[in-house]
Design an enzyme around this catalytic site. Sequence first.
Site, short mmCIF file in Angstrom:
data_model
loop_
_atom_site.label_atom_id
_atom_site.label_comp_id
_atom_site.label_asym_id
_atom_site.label_seq_id
_atom_site.Cartn_x
_atom_site.Cartn_y
_atom_site.Cartn_z
N CYS A 1 0.84 -1.19 0.00
CA CYS A 1 0.00 0.00 0.00
C CYS A 1 0.88 1.25 0.00
O CYS A 1 1.53 1.55 -0.99
CB CYS A 1 -0.97 -0.04 1.18
SG CYS A 1 -2.38 1.09 1.00
N HIS B 1 -3.50 -5.65 0.90
CA HIS B 1 -2.82 -5.95 2.17
C HIS B 1 -2.82 -7.45 2.47
O HIS B 1 -3.78 -7.97 3.04
CB HIS B 1 -3.53 -5.23 3.31
CG HIS B 1 -3.32 -3.75 3.34
ND1 HIS B 1 -2.32 -3.15 4.06
CD2 HIS B 1 -4.00 -2.75 2.71
CE1 HIS B 1 -2.38 -1.83 3.89
NE2 HIS B 1 -3.38 -1.56 3.08
N GLU C 1 -1.05 -8.92 4.74
CA GLU C 1 -0.93 -9.10 6.19
C GLU C 1 -2.28 -9.03 6.90
O GLU C 1 -2.43 -9.53 8.01
CB GLU C 1 0.05 -8.06 6.77
CG GLU C 1 -0.50 -6.66 7.00
CD GLU C 1 -0.65 -5.82 5.75
OE1 GLU C 1 -0.97 -4.62 5.86
OE2 GLU C 1 -0.43 -6.35 4.63
#
Length: 225
Positions: free
Chosen positions: A86, A203, A205
């Site tokens: 990002c 994302h 994660e």
Amino acid sequence: MKFGVVVFPGSNCDRDVVWVTQGLLNQPTRMIWHQETDISDIDVMVIPGGFSYGDYLRCGAIARFSPVMQATLEHAKQGKYVIGICNGFQVLTELGLLPGALVRNRDLHFICDRVPLTVVNPQTPWTTGYLANEVINLPIAHGEGCYYCDDNILAELETNNQVVFRYGSVPTPNVGAENINGSLNNIAGICNRQGNVLGMMPHPERASDPSLGQTDGMKLFKGLL
């Protein structure tokens, strides 16, 4: 494998990454303040999401001058691993480690959603855990995630198989509804020619912990290991 997660003023996804690499995968992980210059102990540099320096001027424009990013540039030149997620992707383009730029979303709105992605290139060190043309779902949260570059760079990215992820459920560019932010050729993530540097707007994660009900992102970290 030791991970280093950069912390800028304004980072807000750094601890999310640490939870995955250290908390879930039990890998040694160090949070690295943006003024540090010695990252010789690190194998994988993670430039996380957030709003580095408040996104003043433009996203990533100030962060690229941080001492740690100059060290990261040398880290990448040595063939070591770097991932920008990002805001981290924006920083990597500003730094010149990846070509192109991230500009305002097509509709000029901040988008927070979960979207389908197609794994276009499963042969990078980052994507060995995925299958070719596999469709995964990852969260996005950005206002300036529209990937843009000139025609020559775009042709090189496609020819050299540097497009790693596309928005949508088809491996070829699709300007339809699945292109959520207007990115050229639905580009959601790219790598450098060597494949050791990856930039992506979604994302992984945030889709790695089973308690969140979504684990498609974990394959990226496990694949690298």
